[in-house]
Motif scaffolding. Structure first.
Motif, PDB file in Angstrom:
ATOM      1  N   LYS A 139       7.966 -42.412 -16.144  1.00 28.13           N
ATOM      2  CA  LYS A 139       8.415 -43.320 -17.212  1.00 28.13           C
ATOM      3  C   LYS A 139       7.297 -43.606 -18.235  1.00 28.13           C
ATOM      4  O   LYS A 139       7.054 -44.757 -18.610  1.00 28.13           O
ATOM      5  N   LYS A 140       6.622 -42.549 -18.648  1.00 29.39           N
ATOM      6  CA  LYS A 140       5.585 -42.634 -19.679  1.00 29.39           C
ATOM      7  C   LYS A 140       6.110 -41.990 -20.958  1.00 29.39           C
ATOM      8  O   LYS A 140       6.889 -41.045 -20.921  1.00 29.39           O
ATOM      9  N   LYS A 141       5.651 -42.481 -22.088  1.00 34.15           N
ATOM     10  CA  LYS A 141       6.106 -41.976 -23.383  1.00 34.15           C
ATOM     11  C   LYS A 141       5.268 -40.786 -23.822  1.00 34.15           C
ATOM     12  O   LYS A 141       4.064 -40.712 -23.534  1.00 34.15           O
ATOM     13  N   VAL A 142       5.892 -39.845 -24.541  1.00 39.25           N
ATOM     14  CA  VAL A 142       5.190 -38.706 -25.129  1.00 39.25           C
ATOM     15  C   VAL A 142       5.383 -38.729 -26.640  1.00 39.25           C
ATOM     16  O   VAL A 142       6.521 -38.782 -27.125  1.00 39.25           O
ATOM     17  N   ILE A 143       4.271 -38.726 -27.359  1.00 34.10           N
ATOM     18  CA  ILE A 143       4.312 -38.623 -28.825  1.00 34.10           C
ATOM     19  C   ILE A 143       3.944 -37.191 -29.191  1.00 34.10           C
ATOM     20  O   ILE A 143       2.869 -36.701 -28.812  1.00 34.10           O
ATOM     21  N   ILE A 144       4.831 -36.510 -29.899  1.00 33.65           N
ATOM     22  CA  ILE A 144       4.594 -35.123 -30.290  1.00 33.65           C
ATOM     23  C   ILE A 144       4.265 -35.078 -31.774  1.00 33.65           C
ATOM     24  O   ILE A 144       5.062 -35.515 -32.613  1.00 33.65           O
ATOM     25  N   LEU A 145       3.068 -34.594 -32.076  1.00 39.59           N
ATOM     26  CA  LEU A 145       2.630 -34.462 -33.460  1.00 39.59           C
ATOM     27  C   LEU A 145       3.015 -33.063 -33.923  1.00 39.59           C
ATOM     28  O   LEU A 145       2.438 -32.072 -33.480  1.00 39.59           O
ATOM     29  N   ASP A 146       3.997 -32.980 -34.804  1.00 40.38           N
ATOM     30  CA  ASP A 146       4.565 -31.677 -35.143  1.00 40.38           C
ATOM     31  C   ASP A 146       3.653 -30.863 -36.051  1.00 40.38           C
ATOM     32  O   ASP A 146       2.905 -31.422 -36.865  1.00 40.38           O
ATOM     33  N   ARG A 147       3.717 -29.559 -35.870  1.00 36.77           N
ATOM     34  CA  ARG A 147       2.972 -28.594 -36.685  1.00 36.77           C
ATOM     35  C   ARG A 147       3.900 -27.452 -37.088  1.00 36.77           C
ATOM     36  O   ARG A 147       4.884 -27.182 -36.396  1.00 36.77           O
ATOM     37  N   PRO A 148       3.575 -26.736 -38.177  1.00 36.67           N
ATOM     38  CA  PRO A 148       4.427 -25.626 -38.607  1.00 36.67           C
ATOM     39  C   PRO A 148       4.498 -24.512 -37.567  1.00 36.67           C
ATOM     40  O   PRO A 148       3.555 -24.296 -36.809  1.00 36.67           O
ATOM     41  N   ASN A 149       5.613 -23.824 -37.561  1.00 38.81           N
ATOM     42  CA  ASN A 149       5.783 -22.626 -36.745  1.00 38.81           C
ATOM     43  C   ASN A 149       5.619 -21.420 -37.672  1.00 38.81           C
ATOM     44  O   ASN A 149       6.461 -21.185 -38.536  1.00 38.81           O
ATOM     45  N   PRO A 150       4.542 -20.618 -37.508  1.00 42.27           N
ATOM     46  CA  PRO A 150       4.325 -19.494 -38.420  1.00 42.27           C
ATOM     47  C   PRO A 150       5.358 -18.381 -38.272  1.00 42.27           C
ATOM     48  O   PRO A 150       5.474 -17.529 -39.155  1.00 42.27           O
ATOM     49  N   ASN A 151       6.110 -18.389 -37.171  1.00 44.64           N
ATOM     50  CA  ASN A 151       7.236 -17.459 -37.008  1.00 44.64           C
ATOM     51  C   ASN A 151       8.560 -18.219 -37.024  1.00 44.64           C
ATOM     52  O   ASN A 151       9.535 -17.806 -36.383  1.00 44.64           O
ATOM     53  N   GLY A 152       8.591 -19.321 -37.756  1.00 44.43           N
ATOM     54  CA  GLY A 152       9.743 -20.222 -37.702  1.00 44.43           C
ATOM     55  C   GLY A 152      10.894 -19.889 -38.624  1.00 44.43           C
ATOM     56  O   GLY A 152      11.898 -20.590 -38.622  1.00 44.43           O
ATOM     57  N   SER A 153      10.780 -18.801 -39.420  1.00 47.86           N
ATOM     58  CA  SER A 153      11.819 -18.519 -40.411  1.00 47.86           C
ATOM     59  C   SER A 153      12.909 -17.593 -39.889  1.00 47.86           C
ATOM     60  O   SER A 153      13.818 -17.228 -40.622  1.00 47.86           O
ATOM     61  N   TYR A 154      12.822 -17.187 -38.631  1.00 44.77           N
ATOM     62  CA  TYR A 154      13.870 -16.312 -38.080  1.00 44.77           C
ATOM     63  C   TYR A 154      14.000 -16.536 -36.578  1.00 44.77           C
ATOM     64  O   TYR A 154      13.154 -17.177 -35.949  1.00 44.77           O
ATOM     65  N   VAL A 155      15.090 -16.017 -36.035  1.00 40.57           N
ATOM     66  CA  VAL A 155      15.375 -16.079 -34.595  1.00 40.57           C
ATOM     67  C   VAL A 155      15.739 -14.661 -34.165  1.00 40.57           C
ATOM     68  O   VAL A 155      16.573 -14.018 -34.791  1.00 40.57           O
ATOM     69  N   ASP A 156      15.106 -14.156 -33.088  1.00 38.27           N
ATOM     70  CA  ASP A 156      15.413 -12.783 -32.673  1.00 38.27           C
ATOM     71  C   ASP A 156      14.937 -12.530 -31.236  1.00 38.27           C
ATOM     72  O   ASP A 156      14.115 -13.271 -30.702  1.00 38.27           O
ATOM     73  N   GLY A 157      15.459 -11.456 -30.669  1.00 36.42           N
ATOM     74  CA  GLY A 157      15.090 -11.049 -29.313  1.00 36.42           C
ATOM     75  C   GLY A 157      16.157 -11.437 -28.316  1.00 36.42           C
ATOM     76  O   GLY A 157      17.021 -12.275 -28.595  1.00 36.42           O
ATOM     77  N   PRO A 158      16.119 -10.863 -27.125  1.00 35.82           N
ATOM     78  CA  PRO A 158      17.092 -11.224 -26.102  1.00 35.82           C
ATOM     79  C   PRO A 158      16.858 -12.634 -25.572  1.00 35.82           C
ATOM     80  O   PRO A 158      15.715 -13.083 -25.472  1.00 35.82           O
ATOM     81  N   VAL A 159      17.933 -13.327 -25.249  1.00 37.00           N
ATOM     82  CA  VAL A 159      17.843 -14.646 -24.615  1.00 37.00           C
ATOM     83  C   VAL A 159      17.454 -14.446 -23.150  1.00 37.00           C
ATOM     84  O   VAL A 159      17.973 -13.547 -22.476  1.00 37.00           O
TER      85      VAL A 159
END
Length: 371
Positions: A139-159
């Protein structure tokens, strides 16, 4: 002065750089951080900035490659004390991937701030999963400091087939998942992927001036063997060679850009892997001349490409020894290796991924924080 079509677009402002948002969340709290060498604001490490601001940091949790980012892939990370800050460093890589109740006992909130590259088998998202799980249990909190994804403009590959779940593939997502770590954390919670379907109390500090189409050259190499933006772009495709007997260029200054093997003597390019301290100790085919391909100047498409893999497989003299068992864990199924051996083309293999990818893309939409 007004800009008309000529002003450069505003650069993304990371979660870490928004101290006006972050510091009030940490005031009066006992804080731990899961961070590494990429956790900077400009050229200053987040830990140094928070200490200077009076934040009560209890400890640092370290992922693969360590807090300072100089450990080789797979190398054991040991608990210790950071020489610069004298803070305790607790390894979350190796046998202890999830923070224990004792390790979280003197902590109220944990900050996660690591530069990811947006690929399923890059282990920082696995570390984030286990952090969220440990914190949810206590029951502890997590703060996530977001950063850019350099491969974030597409989705590909097998699930990923969950029968092959491992630390290089923890969730049923494609090779390139197209999410920032903040979005990915929301998906872990929302899809009930934590043990016992627990939900972690997360608070994502969103970026400013970021979309999934925003180009983002990485200011710091995210791990010892991803030294530049070309390697970042190639990584979704060329990391698959880690599941073969070939060298991916570890032991050179061009990992994931140079691929080869001593038996590929018909290839025009050659290199010799050598042990490099702080980058690659005892690399595959150390001190042997490898023949292969040089992708330094390759124009990389936004896709998971199999063409390098298929081409070198067909040219490799002993095909029975080309793949090693780790390949199935990386690619996320047991079929791609068989499809390549049968002589299927890249287009034919990719067609078998389509239905699962379409389903994933629909699911992904509900967790996006950015256009």
């Amino acid at each position: 002065m007004l800009c008309v079509n000529s002003c450069a677009p505003a650069q993304p402002v990371t979660g870490a750089a928004q101290l006006d948002v972050l510091l009030p969340k940490l005031r009066g709290q006992r804080v731990a951080l899961l961070v590494n060498h990429t956790s900077t604001i400009g050229k200053i490490h987040l830990v140094d900035t928070l200490l200077k601001s009076g934040v009560a940091i209890q400890k640092i949790f370290a992922p693969e490659h360590g807090f300072r980012g100089n450990a080789d892939a797979g190398e054991t990370i040991k608990d210790g004390v950071d020489s610069k800050t004298q803070l305790p460093v607790v390894s979350l890589y190796g046998n202890n991937k999830k923070p224990t109740a004792l390790q979280l006992n003197d902590v109220d909130v944990v900050v996660f701030d690591i530069q990811d590259v947006g690929v399923r088998y890059y282990t920082y998202i696995g570390s984030m999963h286990y952090l969220m799980e440990g914190c949810a249990e206590q029951k502890k909190k997590v703060i996530i400091l977001d950063r850019p994804n350099p491969n974030g403009s597409y989705v590909d590959g097998p699930v990923l087939s969950m029968a092959l779940k491992s630390f290089v593939g923890m969730h049923p997502v494609p090779v390139v998942h197209g999410m920032t770590v903040g979005e990915y954390a929301q998906m872990i919670n929302g899809q009930g992927w934590l043990e016992g379907k627990l939900k972690c109390d997360i608070d994502v500090v969103k970026m400013k001036h970021y979309t999934h189409r925003t180009p983002y050259p990485l200011p710091i190499k995210p791990s010892p063997n991803i030294p530049n933006d070309q390697a970042v772009a190639l990584y979704p495709s060329t990391c698959l060679f880690e599941g073969t007997t070939l060298s991916v260029g570890r032991g050179t200054l061009h990992p994931f850009e140079w691929i080869g093997h001593p038996d590929l003597k018909n290839q025009p390019f050659q290199f010799t892997p050598m042990s490099i301290e702080g980058m690659s100790k005892n690399p595959p085919h150390e001190n042997k001349v490898c023949y292969g391909i040089n992708l330094e100047k390759e124009k990389v498409k936004k896709e998971v490409s199999l063409r390098y893999l298929i081409s070198l497989y067909h040219q490799f003299p002993d095909k029975e020894k080309f793949f090693i068992p780790f390949f199935d864990k990386l690619i996320g199924n047991k079929t791609v290796r068989e499809q390549i051996a049968k002589g299927m083309t890249e287009a034919q293999i990719k067609a078998t991924w389509k239905n699962d990818l379409d389903d994933y893309k629909k699911m992904r939409k509900q967790y996006l924080l950015y256009d």
